[in-house]
Design an enzyme around this catalytic site. Structure first.
Site, PDB file in Angstrom:
ATOM      1  N   ASP A  41      -4.104  -0.655  -3.231  1.00 58.02           N
ATOM      2  CA  ASP A  41      -4.253   0.490  -2.336  1.00 58.02           C
ATOM      3  C   ASP A  41      -3.284   1.610  -2.703  1.00 58.02           C
ATOM      4  OD1 ASP A  41      -6.260  -0.927  -1.132  1.00 58.02           O
ATOM      5  OD2 ASP A  41      -5.486  -0.752   0.899  1.00 58.02           O
ATOM      6  N   HIS A  48      -3.541  -8.581  -2.908  1.00 58.41           N
ATOM      7  CA  HIS A  48      -3.589  -7.509  -1.917  1.00 58.41           C
ATOM      8  C   HIS A  48      -3.947  -8.005  -0.520  1.00 58.41           C
ATOM      9  CE1 HIS A  48      -3.993  -3.548  -0.231  1.00 58.41           C
ATOM     10  NE2 HIS A  48      -5.188  -3.884   0.239  1.00 58.41           N
ATOM     11  N   HIS A  89      -2.046  -4.821   2.590  1.00 61.07           N
ATOM     12  CA  HIS A  89      -3.346  -4.635   3.246  1.00 61.07           C
ATOM     13  C   HIS A  89      -3.275  -4.270   4.726  1.00 61.07           C
ATOM     14  CE1 HIS A  89      -7.655  -5.005   3.354  1.00 61.07           C
ATOM     15  NE2 HIS A  89      -7.718  -6.200   3.909  1.00 61.07           N
ATOM     16  N   ASP A 139      -6.604   6.801  -1.703  1.00 49.42           N
ATOM     17  CA  ASP A 139      -7.325   6.987  -0.437  1.00 49.42           C
ATOM     18  C   ASP A 139      -6.374   7.272   0.717  1.00 49.42           C
ATOM     19  OD1 ASP A 139      -9.972   6.852  -1.245  1.00 49.42           O
ATOM     20  OD2 ASP A 139     -10.168   4.709  -0.906  1.00 49.42           O
ATOM     21  N   ARG A 140      -6.954   7.877   1.754  1.00 46.64           N
ATOM     22  CA  ARG A 140      -6.234   8.277   2.966  1.00 46.64           C
ATOM     23  C   ARG A 140      -5.272   9.442   2.694  1.00 46.64           C
ATOM     24  NH1 ARG A 140      -7.964   5.938   7.807  1.00 46.64           N
ATOM     25  NH2 ARG A 140      -8.513   3.746   7.565  1.00 46.64           N
ATOM     26  N   HIS A 155      -1.142   4.364  -0.588  1.00 49.08           N
ATOM     27  CA  HIS A 155      -2.227   5.193  -0.052  1.00 49.08           C
ATOM     28  C   HIS A 155      -2.069   6.702  -0.270  1.00 49.08           C
ATOM     29  CE1 HIS A 155      -5.208   2.591   1.669  1.00 49.08           C
ATOM     30  NE2 HIS A 155      -4.307   1.871   2.317  1.00 49.08           N
ATOM     31  N   ARG A 205     -11.947  -7.237  10.384  1.00 48.11           N
ATOM     32  CA  ARG A 205     -12.375  -6.058   9.628  1.00 48.11           C
ATOM     33  C   ARG A 205     -13.876  -6.040   9.363  1.00 48.11           C
ATOM     34  NH1 ARG A 205      -7.801  -3.797   6.744  1.00 48.11           N
ATOM     35  NH2 ARG A 205      -6.000  -5.161   6.860  1.00 48.11           N
ATOM     36  N   ASP A 237       0.834  -1.209   0.000  1.00 49.04           N
ATOM     37  CA  ASP A 237       0.000   0.000   0.000  1.00 49.04           C
ATOM     38  C   ASP A 237       0.870   1.261   0.000  1.00 49.04           C
ATOM     39  OD1 ASP A 237      -1.125  -2.327   1.233  1.00 49.04           O
ATOM     40  OD2 ASP A 237      -2.783  -1.139   2.015  1.00 49.04           O
ATOM     41  N   ASN A 241      -8.387  -3.278  -1.917  1.00 49.08           N
ATOM     42  CA  ASN A 241      -9.752  -3.007  -1.466  1.00 49.08           C
ATOM     43  C   ASN A 241     -10.100  -1.526  -1.521  1.00 49.08           C
ATOM     44  OD1 ASN A 241      -7.894  -2.787   0.900  1.00 49.08           O
ATOM     45  ND2 ASN A 241      -9.761  -2.237   2.001  1.00 49.08           N
ATOM     46  N   HIS A 242      -9.096  -0.654  -1.665  1.00 53.77           N
ATOM     47  CA  HIS A 242      -9.371   0.780  -1.790  1.00 53.77           C
ATOM     48  C   HIS A 242      -9.497   1.246  -3.242  1.00 53.77           C
ATOM     49  CE1 HIS A 242      -9.442   2.592   2.254  1.00 53.77           C
ATOM     50  NE2 HIS A 242      -8.832   1.469   2.577  1.00 53.77           N
TER      51      HIS A 242
END
Length: 486
Positions: free
Chosen positions: A257, A338, A415, A260-261, A230, A388, A228, A289-290
């Protein structure tokens, strides 16, 4: 409710106060242990559960946060903070309808709370929009947004002084990428015409790819696997500057990923897409997943794309993310995805290769595609529901079975943030790599990458965060940042 003596109540409060100190110091796992101890001493205090739920939110253990919120409401049905925590967890999972129910309760009980009201209104708006989009899908076959974009009709103004893609060849070259990266470093954007050209070309390329890609390590170079990033553009570029830029001899696999964030997600994804176009056989991108609509609505990417470009650009990114491969296999030996593995044994690489990810679009809450993007390893044997709230947790026996079924040596996945950037588990057969150092500007973790040579030796490299402009994480998701503990 269990009858608790005053002495036990006092003891539980002392333990809770110790947990609060740990929470303040961002030692969330240790705080969870202390809140759990307080609950064991006195299980009748709703706030102990919501405090622990907040820790779980910080660790992205949304399933556990929901369970603790449920328990708090069993203890005290009128404890509004539990509704707020549960709404936070469901929002984080993209379950907007469930979040809306709790936010409605919160806003009714605290009508003067403007923050609660704004979050309720924003969530209600998302639910209405999702329902409207579903209604359109039922009424007609949705036309691809890519079909409505006429790139040639977009004019590049004479005032634009950034890098340009050759109008005749329409090919991305190294000079363009270098110019684009330097422009991004200066907090400037490329022209929307070139951004559209890049994303459209990647979408077209990915539509032809299977869901699982076979990868070769360059015979006279190396392959770098990253986890990730991000949207942390400056840390992302630091990977290239310290470990080497993509080239014919230096391949890269980014394991989901990308966005995002972090608030420079557009810069990250356009750079990755451009390098993929320049080196299609040396740069590999897996969906995380993002790279999904629900996550992008909550964690900033949708808002960022709309702020820097347009709603149409976000819709194009969404379609393109749907086309990204789900997994890779390096030299027939290393499976890379991921999240992780599956709720059943016997899943084959051929099964993964044939997943119809494009028709399915969004990963949903179960099935192979969901589990590839969301699952996590655990030290215990067997399988349990994921902390999660989506996917599963899988043990060393599950990893061993999958590897033996498919004649593989090991798994690399991402992840999960890790203090040192990577962790080796399951008897050395399952590695987590995470490449966003000081995640969200708060966690203090290192990032890591894995360099793989032609003889299949793995070299783990860790690195620290570098300075970036004073733009906070999730800058473009301000309505929900408080709800998610940012």
């Amino acid at each position: 409710m269990t009858v608790i003596t005053e002495e036990l109540k006092t003891r539980a409060e002392q333990i809770k106060n110790e947990a609060n100190v740990l929470f303040k110091d961002k030692k969330f796992p240790a705080a969870i242990e202390k809140y759990t101890e307080a609950i064991q001493v006195n299980p009748n205090v709703a706030s102990y559960y919501t405090n622990r739920a907040f820790c779980h939110l910080k660790l992205e253990s949304y399933g556990y946060a929901i369970a603790d919120s449920d328990k708090a409401l069993e203890v005290d049905p009128n404890f509004t903070k539990a509704n707020y925590r549960r709404a936070s967890a469901n929002m984080a999972l993209g379950d907007f309808k469930a979040a809306l129910k709790d936010l409605r309760v919160v806003s009714k009980r605290a009508p003067s709370d403007k923050d609660a009201k704004s979050k309720f209104d924003e969530c209600a708006k998302i639910v209405r929009r999702i329902e409207f989009e579903k209604a359109i899908e039922h009424d007609e076959v949705r036309r691809s947004v890519a079909d409505s974009i006429e790139v040639d009709a977009i004019t590049v103004e004479s005032s634009y002084n950034g890098p340009k893609i050759n109008e005749d060849t329409k090919k991305v070259d190294l000079d363009f990428i270098k110019g684009m990266v330097n422009r991004f470093k200066d907090e400037k954007m490329i022209h929307r015409k070139y951004a559209f050209m890049i994303v459209l070309a990647i979408r077209e390329y990915m539509l032809e790819a299977p869901s699982l890609i076979d990868v070769k390590v360059p015979s006279d170079g190396k392959l770098t696997v990253c986890g990730d990033v991000h949207g942390q553009f400056y840390d992302f570029i630091n990977i290239f500057e310290t470990n080497g830029y993509p080239s014919e001899k230096h391949a890269y696999l980014f394991n989901g990923d990308f966005v995002d964030r972090g608030s420079f997600s557009v810069e990250v994804i356009l750079t990755l897409f451009a390098y993929k176009l320049l080196y299609p056989n040396q740069v590999f991108l897996a969906r995380g997943n993002h790279e999904t609509d629900n996550m992008n609505k909550v964690y900033g990417f949708e808002g960022e794309v709309k702020a820097k470009f347009s709603d149409m650009m976000f819709k194009l990114f969404s379609e393109t993310f749907n086309a990204l491969p789900l997994s890779h296999v390096i030299e027939n030996k290393i499976f890379v995805t991921h999240g992780g593995l599956f709720s059943r044994d016997g899943v084959t690489l051929d099964e993964i290769r044939k997943i119809d990810r494009i028709t399915q679009g969004q990963p949903g809450s179960d099935g192979l595609m969901c589990e590839l993007l969301w699952s996590d390893p655990q030290p215990e044997m067997g399988r349990v529901p994921n902390k999660r709230g989506v996917g599963i947790q899988f043990g060393p026996d599950v990893t061993k079975n999958f590897l033996e079924t498919n004649g593989l040596d090991m798994i690399i996945r991402s992840h999960e943030v890790k203090e040192e950037g990577y962790v080796i588990e399951h008897d050395g057969k399952c590695v987590t790599v995470f490449s966003a150092p000081n995640y969200c500007d708060t966690v203090g973790n290192k990032g890591a990458l894995i360099n793989i040579t032609p003889d299949m030796k793995l070299d783990y490299v860790t690195f620290s965060a570098v300075p970036h402009p004073s733009v906070r994480p999730m800058q473009y998701a301000s309505q929900f940042s408080g709800l998610l503990g940012m």
